[in-house]
Write an enzyme that holds these catalytic residues in place. Sequence first.
Site, short mmCIF file in Angstrom:
data_model
loop_
_atom_site.label_atom_id
_atom_site.label_comp_id
_atom_site.label_asym_id
_atom_site.label_seq_id
_atom_site.Cartn_x
_atom_site.Cartn_y
_atom_site.Cartn_z
N GLU A 123 0.89 -1.16 0.00
CA GLU A 123 0.00 0.00 0.00
C GLU A 123 0.92 1.20 0.00
O GLU A 123 1.52 1.53 1.01
CB GLU A 123 -0.93 -0.03 1.22
CG GLU A 123 -1.98 1.06 1.23
CD GLU A 123 -1.57 2.24 2.09
OE1 GLU A 123 -1.09 3.24 1.50
OE2 GLU A 123 -1.73 2.17 3.32
N CYS A 125 -1.31 8.82 3.28
CA CYS A 125 -1.17 8.20 1.95
C CYS A 125 -2.40 8.45 1.10
O CYS A 125 -2.35 8.27 -0.12
CB CYS A 125 -0.90 6.71 2.10
SG CYS A 125 -2.16 5.83 3.04
#
Length: 685
Positions: A259, A298
């Site tokens: 990720e 993120c």
Amino acid sequence: MTAQPTLLQSYIAGRWVGQTAAQSLHSAVNGREVASTHQESIDFGEALEHARRHGLPALLALDFQRRAAILKALAKYLVEYKEALYAVSAHTGATRADSWIDIEGGSGTLFAYASVGGNEFPSSNLVHEGPAMPLGKQGRFAGTHILVPRGGVAVHINAFNFPVWGMLEKFAPTFLAGMPCIVKPATATSYLAEAAMRLIERSGLLPAGSLQLVIGGTGDLLDRLQPQDVVTFTGSADTAAKLRVHPNLVRNSIPFNAEADSLNCAILGPDVTPDDEEFDLFVKEVAREMTTKAGQKCTAIRRAIVPRRHIDAVAERLRARLAKTVVGDPALEQVRMGPLASKAQQHDVAERLALLKQGAEQVFGAADGFNPQGDGVSDGAFFAPTLLLCRDGAANSAVHDVEAFGPVSTLIAYDGLDEALDLAARGRGSLVGSLVTHDPAVAARAIPVAAAWHGRLLVLDREAAVESTGHGSPLPQLKHGGPGRAGGGEELGGSRAVKHYLQRAAVQGSPTMLAAVVGEHVRGAAVRDTGVHPFRHHFEDLQIGDSLTTHRRTVTEADIVNFGCLSGDHFYMHFDEIAARESPFGKRIAHGYFVLSAAAGLFVSPAPGPVLANYGLDTLRFIKPVGIGDTIQARLTCKRKIDRNKTDAKGVGQGVVAWDVEVTNQGGELVASYDILTLVAKKPG
């Protein structure tokens, strides 16, 4: 007095490791040393052996239901002691609201997966991905799929921005899947992950070996992994690319899930004007994503894609909103944005901002009154919220390639929706994108195109805004991950996340053998008619395959008329002789729900007994029509049992039983098929 720095320790093989200080870790707020890593090397062979020899057997001695109960208890424990974590989190530069996302978001994820385990998984260690499918003409050979624990160890390498949530959102589904974990937090904020681990260890709730913590580097850990193991990573796309081709991971085909940071975007729809509520929603969302966690997410919005005719208006409103953001020590009540996590991060963001500014105008930044509030903040890692404007996104590659992982976002102009979608795709894969629009037609056109490049998409309008969790909020129930630059992996997503850590296998055999393997009745398998109605058995005494074949009932015209009058359903197929005769069925037929009700009348045992409630139907199908004069019969079979390990107010235990119901006609043909879910009592005492 200034508190002494904490010597961080790794938790390996059931003990805390580390006696000598190594790398100093500093407060993001004032630069003071708050902790240090330890010098001692970790024996990763011992760590893995402990996980395999102790953690794995202990987890597999439990089942999905019991592991879910432990997650729930752990979530409650961490909530009880959350203030200890808030105190440590302040050193990372997080405001109370930022820390809430990390700390209580982590506990909330544990609660969510406790619910997933309790409601969607069996009281065993095997998941049947049915139904079984016949593979032969005589019904004696069939196939199905099962999911079982991998029998390995999960290594989770986490990012610095969410030390608690990042650890728990990976741990929860892994633990539920029966896999011990070794967690390696990013060093910069590892003092908060270590504080959470100390609480977890102190709770005494986890089986020995199910969770270990690494402070510092991973050494030869990845070299020692085996094919049953799993590696996950959260962090930069560059680091993910290097780990993905680690020789041992490639050689042993070890699953690797990444990720990675991505250049997420938000698109202001072409239908939205400065007078619309959605215009302000867009501005608020971009500003929030810039300042929450000082932009160190993120999922943060790095590219705000705006119709060219409105880009100056958006810039002006964003500038005004950012000017009101008070930056400084999060301990101060008026502060809404803290520093970056470290001086190294501050330096990195400055370098990347310089690259972005080469092809863009600066709308707002350090020159616009940036003055962090608080004592000692001159030594902190503060960075001004910075908004850039790029009028030609097609010609500027940097805005689509360079990510400043901080409070930095760029406005990009577009001339049509197709261009906006093309600009969004130039990020080469994102975790999340938002479309702010009030026109359903815009959403219907844009989302299917954008979905090819995004892991999650938020459509935001005035209706959704009332409850929306926002662009940057991953939820346990929904997938977190994205294609391309975003890592190409998946996390979260409810039961999907648990299944990432299970091994899928196809199984073939006779229905009787498949039933024995999967622990539930398979159509065509041998059944047992004990002479006692299955509804008269307590939960413990019921066995998979216990079955009842009912007496028969012939359907009459009066049945159809009475059911139609009772239900109010006078559909022509039930009442109009001429229209029904001209239909594909060629005759009047009974209501499907009459067949369902009549079958219940055939198999229900009316007297009080262990069956407490019927709370639903699954997989209901009406397969063949039932006409006047047809005779129906039902077979009731105990299909699946789930021990929820719960008791009622009187202390009587309960479990869930799924019953397979087959309704046939006088020719033995299947006319209806479904599962009934019932709550069944255990024996008193």
